[in-house]
Design a protein around this motif. Structure first.
Motif, PDB file in Angstrom:
ATOM      1  N   THR A 179       0.857  -1.184   0.000  1.00  0.00           N
ATOM      2  CA  THR A 179       0.000   0.000   0.000  1.00  0.00           C
ATOM      3  C   THR A 179       0.895   1.236   0.000  1.00  0.00           C
ATOM      4  N   LEU A 180       0.299   2.420   0.037  1.00  0.00           N
ATOM      5  CA  LEU A 180       1.106   3.639   0.102  1.00  0.00           C
ATOM      6  C   LEU A 180       1.968   3.658   1.360  1.00  0.00           C
ATOM      7  N   GLU A 181       1.410   3.194   2.491  1.00  0.00           N
ATOM      8  CA  GLU A 181       2.196   3.121   3.719  1.00  0.00           C
ATOM      9  C   GLU A 181       3.344   2.136   3.562  1.00  0.00           C
ATOM     10  N   GLY A 182       3.066   0.991   2.952  1.00  0.00           N
ATOM     11  CA  GLY A 182       4.096  -0.015   2.726  1.00  0.00           C
ATOM     12  C   GLY A 182       5.183   0.485   1.785  1.00  0.00           C
ATOM     13  N   GLN A 183       4.781   1.202   0.755  1.00  0.00           N
ATOM     14  CA  GLN A 183       5.760   1.759  -0.183  1.00  0.00           C
ATOM     15  C   GLN A 183       6.660   2.773   0.510  1.00  0.00           C
ATOM     16  N   TYR A 184       6.093   3.537   1.417  1.00  0.00           N
ATOM     17  CA  TYR A 184       6.869   4.535   2.146  1.00  0.00           C
ATOM     18  C   TYR A 184       7.962   3.859   2.967  1.00  0.00           C
ATOM     19  N   ILE A 185       7.640   2.726   3.568  1.00  0.00           N
ATOM     20  CA  ILE A 185       8.639   1.999   4.353  1.00  0.00           C
ATOM     21  C   ILE A 185       9.630   1.295   3.434  1.00  0.00           C
ATOM     22  N   LEU A 186       9.160   0.718   2.342  1.00  0.00           N
ATOM     23  CA  LEU A 186      10.063   0.008   1.435  1.00  0.00           C
ATOM     24  C   LEU A 186      11.069   0.947   0.763  1.00  0.00           C
ATOM     25  N   LYS A 187      10.702   2.209   0.563  1.00  0.00           N
ATOM     26  CA  LYS A 187      11.650   3.142  -0.038  1.00  0.00           C
ATOM     27  C   LYS A 187      12.841   3.360   0.884  1.00  0.00           C
ATOM     28  N   ASP A 188      12.677   3.029   2.149  1.00  0.00           N
ATOM     29  CA  ASP A 188      13.785   3.152   3.091  1.00  0.00           C
ATOM     30  C   ASP A 188      14.920   2.182   2.765  1.00  0.00           C
ATOM     31  N   LEU A 189      14.663   1.182   1.931  1.00  0.00           N
ATOM     32  CA  LEU A 189      15.751   0.299   1.497  1.00  0.00           C
ATOM     33  C   LEU A 189      16.840   1.090   0.769  1.00  0.00           C
ATOM     34  N   VAL A 190      16.440   2.106   0.021  1.00  0.00           N
ATOM     35  CA  VAL A 190      17.406   2.965  -0.665  1.00  0.00           C
ATOM     36  C   VAL A 190      18.232   3.737   0.366  1.00  0.00           C
ATOM     37  N   LEU A 191      17.572   4.213   1.405  1.00  0.00           N
ATOM     38  CA  LEU A 191      18.288   4.934   2.456  1.00  0.00           C
ATOM     39  C   LEU A 191      19.265   4.023   3.192  1.00  0.00           C
ATOM     40  N   VAL A 192      18.875   2.774   3.420  1.00  0.00           N
ATOM     41  CA  VAL A 192      19.769   1.825   4.074  1.00  0.00           C
ATOM     42  C   VAL A 192      21.010   1.598   3.213  1.00  0.00           C
ATOM     43  N   ALA A 193      20.817   1.427   1.913  1.00  0.00           N
ATOM     44  CA  ALA A 193      21.961   1.231   1.011  1.00  0.00           C
ATOM     45  C   ALA A 193      22.882   2.453   1.036  1.00  0.00           C
ATOM     46  N   ALA A 194      22.308   3.649   1.031  1.00  0.00           N
ATOM     47  CA  ALA A 194      23.118   4.864   1.065  1.00  0.00           C
ATOM     48  C   ALA A 194      23.883   4.977   2.381  1.00  0.00           C
ATOM     49  N   CYS A 195      23.229   4.659   3.472  1.00  0.00           N
ATOM     50  CA  CYS A 195      23.888   4.754   4.766  1.00  0.00           C
ATOM     51  C   CYS A 195      24.983   3.694   4.898  1.00  0.00           C
ATOM     52  N   LEU A 196      24.769   2.524   4.335  1.00  0.00           N
ATOM     53  CA  LEU A 196      25.820   1.501   4.343  1.00  0.00           C
ATOM     54  C   LEU A 196      27.034   1.965   3.538  1.00  0.00           C
ATOM     55  N   ALA A 197      26.795   2.657   2.440  1.00  0.00           N
ATOM     56  CA  ALA A 197      27.900   3.187   1.640  1.00  0.00           C
ATOM     57  C   ALA A 197      28.678   4.241   2.422  1.00  0.00           C
ATOM     58  N   VAL A 198      27.975   5.116   3.122  1.00  0.00           N
ATOM     59  CA  VAL A 198      28.634   6.137   3.936  1.00  0.00           C
ATOM     60  C   VAL A 198      29.412   5.480   5.068  1.00  0.00           C
ATOM     61  N   ALA A 199      28.802   4.486   5.715  1.00  0.00           N
ATOM     62  CA  ALA A 199      29.478   3.788   6.819  1.00  0.00           C
ATOM     63  C   ALA A 199      30.723   3.060   6.327  1.00  0.00           C
ATOM     64  N   ALA A 200      30.651   2.428   5.174  1.00  0.00           N
ATOM     65  CA  ALA A 200      31.818   1.719   4.620  1.00  0.00           C
ATOM     66  C   ALA A 200      32.937   2.697   4.305  1.00  0.00           C
ATOM     67  N   ASP A 201      32.580   3.845   3.754  1.00  0.00           N
ATOM     68  CA  ASP A 201      33.579   4.866   3.457  1.00  0.00           C
ATOM     69  C   ASP A 201      34.218   5.387   4.745  1.00  0.00           C
ATOM     70  N   GLU A 202      33.417   5.580   5.772  1.00  0.00           N
ATOM     71  CA  GLU A 202      33.923   6.076   7.059  1.00  0.00           C
ATOM     72  C   GLU A 202      34.878   5.047   7.687  1.00  0.00           C
ATOM     73  N   LEU A 203      34.533   3.782   7.621  1.00  0.00           N
ATOM     74  CA  LEU A 203      35.362   2.747   8.220  1.00  0.00           C
ATOM     75  C   LEU A 203      36.658   2.538   7.450  1.00  0.00           C
ATOM     76  N   SER A 204      36.624   2.716   6.138  1.00  0.00           N
ATOM     77  CA  SER A 204      37.832   2.508   5.333  1.00  0.00           C
ATOM     78  C   SER A 204      38.772   3.712   5.389  1.00  0.00           C
ATOM     79  N   GLY A 205      38.251   4.870   5.770  1.00  0.00           N
ATOM     80  CA  GLY A 205      39.041   6.110   5.770  1.00  0.00           C
ATOM     81  C   GLY A 205      39.726   6.291   7.053  1.00  0.00           C
TER      82      GLY A 205
END
Length: 79
Positions: A53-79
């Motif tokens: 539903t629209l509510e479900g889609q709103y939560i599922l879009k957070d998968l993109v945010l999780v991927a972005a945050c994992l990329a930032v975290a990986a960069d922080e840990l490698s730096g």
């Protein structure tokens, strides 16, 4: 709701500025865990005949945010 909005704002500011990334990442992943829990605990509100539903889609879009945050975290840990 104001507490969640404040948390999201602080997380966003940390990601944009690069300040306090570790605490922000911890807050972010806790926030996401709570959000994704709704998919399992409130299936009637999140899914309709196997389609989000629209509510479900709103939560599922957070998968993109999780991927972005994992990329930032990986960069922080490698730096």
């Amino acid at each position: 709701m104001p507490l969640l909005g404040t948390a999201e704002t602080l997380i966003g500011l940390a990601l944009v500025t690069g300040l306090l990334l570790r605490p922000a990442s911890t807050l972010f992943f806790g926030h996401m865990a709570g959000g994704f829990t709704a998919l399992a605990l409130l299936p009637g509100q999140m899914w309709h005949h196997g389609v989000p539903t629209l509510e479900g889609q709103y939560i599922l879009k957070d998968l993109v945010l999780v991927a972005a945050c994992l990329a930032v975290a990986a960069d922080e840990l490698s730096g």
